[in-house]
Design a protein around this motif. Structure first.
Motif, PDB file in Angstrom:
ATOM      1  N   GLY A  46       0.868  -1.278  -0.186  1.00 35.82           N
ATOM      2  CA  GLY A  46      -0.055   0.164   0.062  1.00 35.82           C
ATOM      3  C   GLY A  46       0.963   1.305   0.134  1.00 35.82           C
ATOM      4  N   VAL A  47       1.937   1.105   0.819  1.00 30.19           N
ATOM      5  CA  VAL A  47       2.819   2.425   0.897  1.00 30.19           C
ATOM      6  C   VAL A  47       3.438   2.587  -0.456  1.00 30.19           C
ATOM      7  CG1 VAL A  47       5.046   3.295   1.670  1.00 30.19           C
ATOM      8  CG2 VAL A  47       3.315   2.385   3.339  1.00 30.19           C
ATOM      9  N   VAL A  48       4.051   1.678  -1.042  1.00 29.51           N
ATOM     10  CA  VAL A  48       4.747   1.686  -2.358  1.00 29.51           C
ATOM     11  C   VAL A  48       3.570   2.260  -3.402  1.00 29.51           C
ATOM     12  CG1 VAL A  48       5.802   0.399  -4.271  1.00 29.51           C
ATOM     13  CG2 VAL A  48       6.388  -0.106  -1.919  1.00 29.51           C
ATOM     14  N   GLY A  49       2.249   1.745  -3.489  1.00 27.72           N
ATOM     15  CA  GLY A  49       1.375   1.913  -4.508  1.00 27.72           C
ATOM     16  C   GLY A  49       1.156   3.655  -4.297  1.00 27.72           C
ATOM     17  N   GLY A  50       0.920   4.172  -2.867  1.00 20.37           N
ATOM     18  CA  GLY A  50       0.946   5.599  -2.815  1.00 20.37           C
ATOM     19  C   GLY A  50       2.110   6.491  -2.976  1.00 20.37           C
ATOM     20  N   VAL A  51       3.037   6.079  -2.532  1.00 20.91           N
ATOM     21  CA  VAL A  51       4.157   6.990  -2.521  1.00 20.91           C
ATOM     22  C   VAL A  51       5.025   6.909  -3.568  1.00 20.91           C
ATOM     23  CG1 VAL A  51       6.449   7.490  -1.337  1.00 20.91           C
ATOM     24  CG2 VAL A  51       4.472   6.934  -0.010  1.00 20.91           C
ATOM     25  N   LEU A  52       5.030   5.741  -4.446  1.00 18.19           N
ATOM     26  CA  LEU A  52       5.894   5.788  -5.383  1.00 18.19           C
ATOM     27  C   LEU A  52       5.004   5.718  -6.875  1.00 18.19           C
ATOM     28  CD1 LEU A  52       8.773   5.203  -7.024  1.00 18.19           C
ATOM     29  CD2 LEU A  52       8.289   2.817  -6.574  1.00 18.19           C
ATOM     30  N   VAL A  53       4.143   4.728  -6.914  1.00 14.19           N
ATOM     31  CA  VAL A  53       3.482   4.592  -8.100  1.00 14.19           C
ATOM     32  C   VAL A  53       2.387   5.628  -8.432  1.00 14.19           C
ATOM     33  CG1 VAL A  53       1.733   2.871  -9.368  1.00 14.19           C
ATOM     34  CG2 VAL A  53       3.511   2.071  -7.825  1.00 14.19           C
ATOM     35  N   ALA A  54       1.927   6.390  -7.495  1.00 12.06           N
ATOM     36  CA  ALA A  54       1.018   7.756  -7.874  1.00 12.06           C
ATOM     37  C   ALA A  54       1.946   8.629  -8.590  1.00 12.06           C
ATOM     38  CB  ALA A  54       0.721   8.378  -6.512  1.00 12.06           C
ATOM     39  N   TRP A  55       3.175   8.715  -8.483  1.00 12.72           N
ATOM     40  CA  TRP A  55       3.924   9.862  -9.511  1.00 12.72           C
ATOM     41  C   TRP A  55       4.383   9.176 -10.843  1.00 12.72           C
ATOM     42  CZ3 TRP A  55       2.610  14.255  -7.773  1.00 12.72           C
ATOM     43  CH2 TRP A  55       2.380  14.357  -6.217  1.00 12.72           C
ATOM     44  N   LEU A  56       4.503   7.834 -10.800  1.00 13.39           N
ATOM     45  CA  LEU A  56       5.177   7.371 -12.086  1.00 13.39           C
ATOM     46  C   LEU A  56       3.742   7.070 -12.907  1.00 13.39           C
ATOM     47  CD1 LEU A  56       7.268   4.570 -10.744  1.00 13.39           C
ATOM     48  CD2 LEU A  56       7.914   7.011 -11.641  1.00 13.39           C
ATOM     49  N   SER A  57       2.724   7.038 -12.672  1.00 15.38           N
ATOM     50  CA  SER A  57       1.379   6.485 -13.101  1.00 15.38           C
ATOM     51  C   SER A  57       0.931   7.834 -13.828  1.00 15.38           C
ATOM     52  CB  SER A  57       0.403   6.070 -12.156  1.00 15.38           C
ATOM     53  OG  SER A  57      -0.924   6.008 -12.994  1.00 15.38           O
ATOM     54  N   GLY A  58       0.280   7.541 -15.105  1.00 12.82           N
ATOM     55  CA  GLY A  58      -0.430   8.617 -15.820  1.00 12.82           C
ATOM     56  C   GLY A  58      -1.746   8.971 -15.286  1.00 12.82           C
ATOM     57  N   SER A  59      -2.209   8.165 -14.392  1.00 16.64           N
ATOM     58  CA  SER A  59      -3.507   8.188 -14.165  1.00 16.64           C
ATOM     59  C   SER A  59      -3.752   9.444 -12.851  1.00 16.64           C
ATOM     60  CB  SER A  59      -4.148   7.118 -13.369  1.00 16.64           C
ATOM     61  OG  SER A  59      -5.408   7.150 -12.742  1.00 16.64           O
ATOM     62  N   HIS A  60      -4.852  10.108 -13.072  1.00 18.04           N
ATOM     63  CA  HIS A  60      -5.047  11.188 -11.945  1.00 18.04           C
ATOM     64  C   HIS A  60      -5.684  10.798 -10.774  1.00 18.04           C
ATOM     65  CE1 HIS A  60      -4.288  14.463 -14.870  1.00 18.04           C
ATOM     66  NE2 HIS A  60      -4.627  13.522 -15.796  1.00 18.04           N
ATOM     67  N   THR A  61      -6.382   9.639 -11.104  1.00 17.16           N
ATOM     68  CA  THR A  61      -7.394   9.101  -9.843  1.00 17.16           C
ATOM     69  C   THR A  61      -7.278   7.682  -9.505  1.00 17.16           C
ATOM     70  OG1 THR A  61      -8.967   8.741 -11.460  1.00 17.16           O
ATOM     71  CG2 THR A  61      -9.141  10.984 -10.508  1.00 17.16           C
ATOM     72  N   SER A  62      -6.404   6.824 -10.085  1.00 18.31           N
ATOM     73  CA  SER A  62      -6.083   5.665  -9.712  1.00 18.31           C
ATOM     74  C   SER A  62      -5.240   5.167  -8.549  1.00 18.31           C
ATOM     75  CB  SER A  62      -5.482   4.764 -10.885  1.00 18.31           C
ATOM     76  OG  SER A  62      -5.198   3.430 -10.772  1.00 18.31           O
ATOM     77  N   VAL A  63      -5.660   4.677  -7.514  1.00 14.26           N
ATOM     78  CA  VAL A  63      -4.807   4.269  -6.366  1.00 14.26           C
ATOM     79  C   VAL A  63      -4.419   2.778  -6.350  1.00 14.26           C
ATOM     80  CG1 VAL A  63      -5.254   4.211  -3.753  1.00 14.26           C
ATOM     81  CG2 VAL A  63      -6.513   5.768  -5.007  1.00 14.26           C
ATOM     82  N   SER A  64      -3.222   2.626  -6.151  1.00 11.88           N
ATOM     83  CA  SER A  64      -2.697   1.164  -6.146  1.00 11.88           C
ATOM     84  C   SER A  64      -2.431   0.762  -4.817  1.00 11.88           C
ATOM     85  CB  SER A  64      -1.487   1.147  -7.119  1.00 11.88           C
ATOM     86  OG  SER A  64      -1.731   1.690  -8.507  1.00 11.88           O
ATOM     87  N   GLY A  65      -2.403  -0.717  -4.726  1.00 12.58           N
ATOM     88  CA  GLY A  65      -2.168  -1.347  -3.666  1.00 12.58           C
ATOM     89  C   GLY A  65      -2.363  -2.966  -3.805  1.00 12.58           C
ATOM     90  N   PRO A  66      -2.439  -3.511  -2.758  1.00 10.17           N
ATOM     91  CA  PRO A  66      -2.435  -4.950  -2.839  1.00 10.17           C
ATOM     92  C   PRO A  66      -4.001  -5.321  -3.132  1.00 10.17           C
ATOM     93  CG  PRO A  66      -2.190  -4.367  -0.644  1.00 10.17           C
ATOM     94  CD  PRO A  66      -1.891  -3.408  -1.396  1.00 10.17           C
ATOM     95  N   ALA A  67      -3.991  -6.143  -4.119  1.00 10.43           N
ATOM     96  CA  ALA A  67      -5.488  -6.662  -4.721  1.00 10.43           C
ATOM     97  C   ALA A  67      -6.112  -7.938  -4.246  1.00 10.43           C
ATOM     98  CB  ALA A  67      -5.433  -6.491  -6.229  1.00 10.43           C
ATOM     99  N   ALA A  68      -7.204  -7.624  -3.555  1.00  9.42           N
ATOM    100  CA  ALA A  68      -8.022  -8.973  -3.350  1.00  9.42           C
ATOM    101  C   ALA A  68      -7.961  -9.995  -4.428  1.00  9.42           C
ATOM    102  CB  ALA A  68      -9.456  -8.816  -2.815  1.00  9.42           C
ATOM    103  N   GLY A  69      -8.215  -9.640  -5.679  1.00 13.24           N
ATOM    104  CA  GLY A  69      -8.125 -10.773  -6.531  1.00 13.24           C
ATOM    105  C   GLY A  69      -6.740 -11.577  -6.989  1.00 13.24           C
TER     106      GLY A  69
END
Length: 744
Positions: A46-69
């Motif tokens: 969750g931390v990596v998805g928020g602190v790192l991926v947020a700035w590398l992604s081209g999405s304005h609104t997507s939030v990344s983290g561990p997925a239940a799927g």
């Protein structure tokens, strides 16, 4: 809009980040628990998805983290590889593979996901959230928080868990959950929603206070640790990082690790692309996220997760939806949630462990209700069956299995509809009235596969004997060899045997089959000479009907240019207004060389215009003269307005040539009313009457002033007709020929 947070969005983005953090915290822990991994590995993802991926992604609104799927897949791979450390090596490799997929632009796959399946994904996630969180709302917590699969680890399923929850309610959890749910609904419907303070933070704070207060009511009301968030507590920051596992480098060359990495890559990439499409549909600003950049960002994120001891991550709809609902507009929302995960888990785990799961369940129930909007379901219901059925199949598939299986069910159903459409309509058969006679056009679709063979065979066998037919492949991108062979056989054997004159178009450039044109699609001397004036008028009437119904004949204009380059033999002369909306070749759906077009303002019989008409009919041999007026004619309305003035002023000297036009149209006005019109009498009906009279007046002038044309009419070689073109709907109303006749 820039992805950077503007000053006026900072407060909203930060507030939304708090809301996402409150939901993401138990979800990260729940996914780690279900995966059989250390709980901290979910937090790290969750931390990596928020602190790192947020700035590398081209999405304005997507939030990344561990997925239940991914939980079930991760659990199986950890068991197969024998250790979590070996699995981390697979996560590192999966990150590298995702980066490669992004570089080679594999994200283009996202364009092939049908919108019906994406909308089904959103609705299914919403319904699943509601159903899965109801047990947590009432204090029945044997299943891990955030589970989205139908079959649960505790042996129950989504529906049996509801029944079990009904008989195992916890009084304290029910109270906290219902109060939280009521507060969220109340907050949304009052001015409180305008506050920068997120409702979820108020709900969580209230839940903690209620949980503390319930301790005084006795053991039956007390919320034990099973009903609270359970964050691992470290003695110090150093202990926290020391507890993080590292990848096992010795497993790098293990083929089982490679298989695990490929599995994680495929599943995580598909889930990310699907969720990215879904989140873009939720974005009120309808921004589009670049899928290839997202794959690279996710790859870097998973590479980092593997090195730091985190679970694999993807883009996640639930967290993204919470951020949007809370007013988040930029990636700062995701970044704030990542910072809070890191900071509070490190510095205040005891406080986090006081949060009741029932109040977080209330938050997710409200989020799910918004995702599974009845408006969305109704909108899909009223659409065509090929939209609703894949949508419904996706929803049912996800509800009864899990996210990925349900998506594949929806995609399979959507593909079946595509195949059905391909089987049903690989071609379109259209009868055409060409200058040389009737032609049956068989227009092939863009993709003609072997599945189209039976339908094409039936269409070819339905062509009447002795007919003119054309197989049109100009819009076909790919054609199966079996279909091409069928066309060859029909051309060589069946068509000659049945006397069918077959033309081929669009084959020569792409396929080894020579184009042949055996029908006449331009006016030739032979076509003109054998056509009667009445047939030419019928040709224009039919052409206008095709124009109005958006079914124009498909013409090869370059071939028509070549066919008419040496000579022209038009069938008719059309005397029309110069109005830009009255394009005669278009509104009568005729080709190059079919008409002489004489255009003058007000379609009057000017001297030079009449000379052009005489040339077209008496010299060049046209069989029809059509005088065409039109509604909302500027020449007519301006003349009427001028005559309606009490003291009309003469036209300026510099417009002296315009006076002849006004005088001619004025005669038509006098033909409708004996006295000058008044301004309050100038209605649409009056203007139409003047327009119609103006057409008749021009026809009378033609006969009165041209002996050559009068002689052709008397001998039956020329037909005079009048018509009114309606600029609002494209219809040409042809006047009664008797009403346009005049004695010379």
């Amino acid at each position: 809009m820039s992805a950077r947070a503007a000053p006026h969005t900072l407060a909203r983005d930060a507030s939304a980040g708090v809301a996402v953090f409150l939901v993401a915290l138990p979800l990260c822990l729940g996914v780690a628990l279900a995966s059989g991994a250390p709980l901290l590995s979910g937090i790290i993802a969750g931390v990596v998805g928020g602190v790192l991926v947020a700035w590398l992604s081209g999405s304005h609104t997507s939030v990344s983290g561990p997925a239940a799927g991914l939980a079930a897949i991760v659990a199986v791979q950890i068991e197969t590889l024998g250790s979590f450390e070996a699995f981390l090596t697979a996560v590192v490799l999966a990150g590298v593979m995702q980066i490669v997929l992004g570089v080679i632009r594999a994200g283009a796959l996202a364009a092939f996901f049908p919108s019906s399946v994406i909308k089904g994904l959103l609705s299914a996630i919403g319904i699943t959230l509601v159903l899965k969180q109801i047990p947590h709302l009432v204090g029945y917590d044997p299943d891990w928080f955030g589970d989205m699969s139908f079959r649960q680890l505790d042996g129950e399923n989504t529906f049996s868990a509801l029944a079990s929850a009904a008989g195992s309610m916890h009084a304290g959890a029910v109270l906290v959950g219902l109060v939280s749910l009521g507060l969220l609904v109340f907050w949304e419907r009052t001015p409180l929603r305008r506050l920068p303070l997120p409702a979820m933070l108020v709900v969580v704070a209230g839940g903690i206070l209620m949980a503390l207060g319930l301790e005084r009511l006795g053991e039956g009301w007390l919320l034990g640790s099973a009903h609270l968030v359970q964050v691992p507590v470290s003695r110090s920051v150093a202990d926290f990082f020391a507890a993080l596992p590292s990848p096992d480098s010795s497993a790098f060359w293990d083929s089982r690790v490679h298989i695990a990495a490929a599995t994680v890559t495929i599943v995580a990439s598909l889930e990310t692309l699907l969720n990215l499409e879904a989140v873009d549909k939720l974005d009120p600003q309808r921004r589009v996220s670049p899928p290839n950049r997202e794959l690279v960002a996710q790859g870097v994120g998973n590479l980092t997760c593997g090195l730091l001891g985190g679970l694999p991550l993807t883009s996640v709809v639930v967290r993204s939806s919470v951020g949007l609902d809370a007013g988040g507009q930029t990636r700062l929302t995701c970044f704030v949630h990542g910072l809070l995960l890191l900071g509070l888990v490190l510095l205040a785990p005891t406080l986090l462990n006081m949060i009741p799961l029932s109040c977080l369940a209330a938050v997710l129930i409200v989020t799910g209700a918004k995702l599974a909007s009845p408006r969305l379901i109704r909108s899909m219901w009223v659409q065509s069956r090929d939209q609703f059925v894949p949508f419904a199949a996706t929803v049912v598939g996800i509800l009864l299995t899990d996210l990925l299986v349900g998506i594949f069910v929806g995609l399979t159903v959507a593909l079946l509809f595509v195949l059905r459409l391909n089987l049903k309509a690989p071609l379109r058969v259209t009868p055409e009235r060409q200058p040389g006679g009737d032609v049956l056009r068989i227009e092939l679709s863009g993709q003609v596969t072997f599945l189209s063979r039976a339908s094409l065979r039936a269409g070819l066998h339905a062509i009447p004997e002795g007919a003119h037919a054309v197989i049109d492949a100009r819009k076909t991108v790919t054609m199966d060899p079996d279909v091409l062979e069928l066309v060859r056989e029909f051309e060589r054997e069946l068509a000659p045997r049945r006397g069918i004159q077959l033309s081929l178009e669009g084959f020569e450039q792409r396929y080894e089959l020579k184009d042949r044109i055996r029908y006449v699609d331009v006016a030739t001397r032979e076509v003109r000479d054998r056509s009667s004036p009445a047939q030419v008028l019928a040709l224009l009437e039919q052409g206008n009907e095709r124009f109005r119904s958006a079914r124009p004949i498909q013409r090869d204009h370059l071939r028509q240019v070549q066919a008419t380059g040496e000579a022209q033999f038009p069938l008719a002369v059309v005397l029309s207004c110069m109005d830009s909306r009255v394009a005669t070749e278009v509104i009568f759906d005729v080709g190059l060389g079919d008409l002489f077009s004489v255009r003058v303002a007000g379609n009057i019989a000017s001297t030079m215009g009449l000379g052009s008409v005489e040339y077209g009919c008496a010299v060049a041999g046209a069989k029809l003269l059509l005088v065409l007026g039109h509604t909302r004619c500027g020449a007519v309305s301006s003349t009427v307005d001028l005559l309606a003035e009490d003291n009309p002023e003469p036209l300026p000297d510099e417009l002296s040539n315009l006076q002849a036009l006004v005088d001619s149209v004025a005669e038509s006005v006098h033909g409708v009313t004996s006295s000058p019109p008044k301004l309050d009498e100038v209605t649409d009906e009056f203007l139409y009457a003047v327009t119609e009279e103006n057409v008749r007046h021009t026809l009378r002038e033609v006969l009165r002033r041209s002996a050559a044309l009068r002689g052709l009419v008397e001998s039956g070689e020329l037909l005079l007709a009048g018509g009114i073109y309606d600029v609002s709907d494209g219809r040409v109303t042809f006047l009664d020929p008797q009403s346009t006749s005049v004695q010379a």
